[in-house]
Write an enzyme that holds these catalytic residues in place. Structure first.
Site, short mmCIF file in Angstrom:
data_model
loop_
_atom_site.label_atom_id
_atom_site.label_comp_id
_atom_site.label_asym_id
_atom_site.label_seq_id
_atom_site.Cartn_x
_atom_site.Cartn_y
_atom_site.Cartn_z
N LYS A 116 41.58 32.64 39.77
CA LYS A 116 40.47 31.84 40.89
C LYS A 116 41.40 29.99 40.98
O LYS A 116 41.77 29.95 41.92
CB LYS A 116 39.76 31.68 41.35
CG LYS A 116 38.70 33.32 41.51
CD LYS A 116 37.03 32.86 41.34
CE LYS A 116 36.38 34.03 41.44
NZ LYS A 116 37.01 34.80 42.64
N GLU A 200 32.00 24.61 42.16
CA GLU A 200 32.75 24.98 43.92
C GLU A 200 30.90 24.53 45.26
O GLU A 200 29.75 24.87 44.31
CB GLU A 200 32.46 26.25 44.64
CG GLU A 200 34.13 26.80 45.00
CD GLU A 200 34.84 27.46 45.57
OE1 GLU A 200 33.82 28.91 45.57
OE2 GLU A 200 35.52 28.21 45.32
N HIS A 235 27.49 41.93 48.07
CA HIS A 235 28.78 40.65 48.37
C HIS A 235 29.37 41.25 49.17
O HIS A 235 31.24 42.16 48.59
CB HIS A 235 29.22 40.40 47.12
CG HIS A 235 28.54 38.83 47.09
ND1 HIS A 235 28.04 37.97 47.81
CD2 HIS A 235 27.53 38.67 45.83
CE1 HIS A 235 27.68 36.97 47.26
NE2 HIS A 235 27.11 37.33 46.48
N ARG A 297 46.95 42.87 48.96
CA ARG A 297 46.78 44.01 49.44
C ARG A 297 47.16 44.70 50.56
O ARG A 297 46.12 44.07 51.55
CB ARG A 297 45.86 45.54 48.01
CG ARG A 297 44.63 44.56 48.41
CD ARG A 297 44.01 45.56 47.39
NE ARG A 297 42.82 44.85 47.19
CZ ARG A 297 41.66 44.74 47.94
NH1 ARG A 297 41.55 45.06 49.69
NH2 ARG A 297 40.77 44.09 48.14
#
Ligand code: ADP
Length: 617
Positions: A116, A200, A235, A297
């Protein structure tokens, strides 16, 4: 164009790929585990090779056996589908090194987007807006805390190597920061072998917006517009749609251009998705949408993009992998209408979305909508893989039309005896706030009360069951009247048993339900029913209070004590099964009469874990 293709995957995506390959005249080779030998994708491929036993680590993840199977069958290319090895750069390299065509992202692109922090850094360099935060060059707790303070709470601590929703901690206030940091690092080290984190800003009213991109080997990259996947549970995406509600042309142009820049920055080839997070508190605005990650993908939800663009994305993948240019240029692509997809899972919403495995004695889908499914009637949902039964994909001229179609499609699903979330999907798609486009990633949790049906049958189900047991008129009015009272209007009462619990139903109007033997299908849900069994007559109408393990698993928490009073719906125990935590709930108000297990115990299916007794006053 390649002439033969091995599909290193299973279920619905393997079938989906076979369908397009067949249309293009490509020979298909399925690989499968022993327990999957009877699955439709195995039969539908031109050839099939068994590559191991049920556990994915012994079959679908065995790179050596996949390459052996490709060699043995003379396959020219390998399509990894999604999940499994689809984003594994080493496997992609091994495929190419074996002289085969990899129908996936270039290994270097996969690597560039794998971590990330590195991915965000590259995106910043490419001029793509990323979520405000700190990338974590200095990992000392003091520095991380200072960065969190300057970002402003709430913040999210994320493992740089994280994935699948793991290694994330929301921190609401400075006082909690140190403890959260420690627990996040511990989880990251245990799960990913890398305890580095980034910080974040936590986005309020978060919406998940993603852009489908496609690149070819000539360096062309186009986008195929956005999808909104905000409807999530823990999620995990539940309903996806395209385009995104409330997206205006300027905002769309901004994020789709950013997505193309992101793909170009990593020399992308093939199908990819750039995921963004948007602050939807004041509608969608270009300056409030930030890069989150790239999936290198094909996505589960690609059919909604196919539905609004009229394109076959698997065909695009096969053409690009064969060295052809992209089938269309950007200016040839346009959005037509609105599409939605719902993921039909083998799970029971009424029992905390516990996975439900077993035979599919009945599996009926609605006609007139696209169904992508890996199973068929007479087949089985095994505990070894993802419990998705099918994707229901609808298309309409407007969002309202698509939502109505999706709700109707979910209502028509009939599955037995495996339990599904069809009733839940129908409620979600018909929900007023959903139809109005008021969605964010907290939607399902916030509206759980009205979206998740209870364990008890609704009045409509009871009416339908009663009507099926005692047909409307028998000719003799007296025969239909049970519990007739003098001086009172005649009430037609019928005793029925639904899912093993007896009820006395005062007949009014029965809704149109499908009856098949002793199973009743209504609005996506299925119930067993019949006349009451003798041993239940005079029962409480609430089941016998036995709390059984619905599947093999491990008890990870016991939340009550013997003798404790509990309310209906209260959490009693938490079971870990199929890598998911599931709470077992009290079926009615009562007292914990017996507690048969302790935390840490492994229990087989059908074990009596506890018994709830009707309380004394
Ligand atoms: P993973 O790689 O584990 O899937 P992501 O970074 O993709 O993690 O985030 C997963 C989900 O967490 C997103 O779909 C979104 O719902 C939520 N999320 C991620 N980042 C933020 C953020 N900064 N603020 C609020 N929610 C977030």
């Amino acid at each position: 164009m390649i002439d033969s293709l091995l599909i290193a995957n299973r279920g619905e995506i393997a079938r989906r790929i076979i369908r397009t390959a067949r249309r293009l005249g490509i020979r298909t080779i399925a690989v499968h585990s022993d327990v999957d030998a009877g699955m439709p994708f195995v039969r539908e491929a031109d050839e099939a090779v068994c590559i191991g036993t049920a556990a994915a680590a012994d079959s679908y993840l065995r790179q050596d056996r996949l390459l052996d199977a490709a060699r043995a069958t003379g396959a020219q290319a390998i399509h990894p589908g999604y999940g499994f090895l689809s984003e594994n750069a080493e496997f992609a390299e091994a495929v190419v090194a074996a002289g085969l065509v990899w129908v996936g992202a270039p290994p270097a692109s996969i690597r560039a987007m794998g971590l990330k922090d590195a991915a965000k850094e590259r995106m910043i360099a490419a001029g793509v807006p990323v979520t405000p935060g700190y990338l974590g060059a200095d990992q000392s707790p003091d520095r991380l805390r200072a960065e969190a303070d300057s970002i402003g709470y709430p913040v999210l601590i994320k493992a740089v190597a994280g994935g699948g929703g793991k290694g994330m901690r929301k921190v609401d206030a400075a006082a909690d920061f140190d403890a959260m940091l420690e627990s996040c690092k511990r989880e990251a080290a245990a799960s990913f072998g890398d305890d580095r984190v980034l910080i974040e800003k936590y986005i309020l009213s978060p919406r998940h917006i993603e852009v489908q991109v496609f690149g070819d080997t000539m360096g062309n990259v186009v986008h195929l517009f956005e999808r909104d996947c905000s409807l999530q549970r823990r999620h995990q995406k539940v309903i996806e749609e395209a385009p995104a509600p409330g997206m205006d042309p300027e905002t769309r142009a901004a994020i789709c251009d950013a997505a193309v820049r992101a793909a170009k920055a990593v020399d992308y080839v093939g199908a990819g998705t750039i995921e963004f997070i948007a602050d939807g508190s004041e509608g969608l605005r270009a300056d409030r949408i930030w890069f989150m990650e790239m999936n290198t993908r094909l996505q589960v939800e690609h059919p909604v993009t196919e539905a609004i663009t009229g394109q076959d994305l698997v065909e695009w993948q096969l053409r690009v992998a064969s060295g052809e240019p992209l089938p269309l240029r950007q200016e040839d692509l346009a959005i037509d209408g609105w599409a939605m997809e719902a993921r039909l899972y083998a799970e029971n919403p009424a029992s905390g979305f516990l996975p439900s495995t077993g035979p599919l004695d009945r599996l009926r889908f609605p006609a007139g909508v696209r169904i992508d499914s890996g199973v068929e009637e007479g087949g089985e949902v095994t505990p070894f893989y993802d419990p998705m039964i099918a994707k229901l994909i609808v298309h309409g001229d407007t969002r309202a039309a698509a939502a109505a179609k999706l709700a109707e499609a979910a209502r028509q699903v009939q599955v037995w005896p495996v339990r599904t979330n069809a009733g839940f999907l129908a409620r979600a798609a018909a929900d007023g706030d959903f139809v109005a486009g008021r969605i964010d990633t907290g939607f399902i949790e916030r509206h759980a009360d009205r979206l998740i049906p209870g364990t008890a049958p609704s009045e409509a189900v009871l009416q339908a069951a009663a009507a099926a047991i005692v047909p409307a008129r028998s000719g003799d009015p007296w025969q239909d009247l049970v519990g007739f009272r003098a001086n009172a209007p005649a009430v037609r009462r019928v005793e029925v048993e639904v899912d093993g619990t007896p009820y006395l139903v005062e007949r009014t109007v029965a809704p149109a339900a499908t009856i098949d033997g002793d199973v009743l299908y209504l609005d996506g849900e299925a119930w067993s029913f019949g006349p009451p069994r003798a041993d239940h007559a005079g029962g409480t109408g609430e089941g016998d209070g036995a709390i059984m393990s619905p599947m093999p698993g491990r008890v990870i928490a016991v939340l009550v004590k013997e003798g404790q009073a509990v309310a209906r719906g209260e959490r009693l125990l938490v079971l870990e099964a199929m890598k998911m935590e599931q709470a077992l709930l009290a079926p009615f108000d009562g007292v914990v009469g017996a507690l048969k297990v302790a935390a840490g115990e492994q229990v087989p299916e059908g074990t009596l874990l506890a018994r709830i007794e009707v309380g004394e006053g």
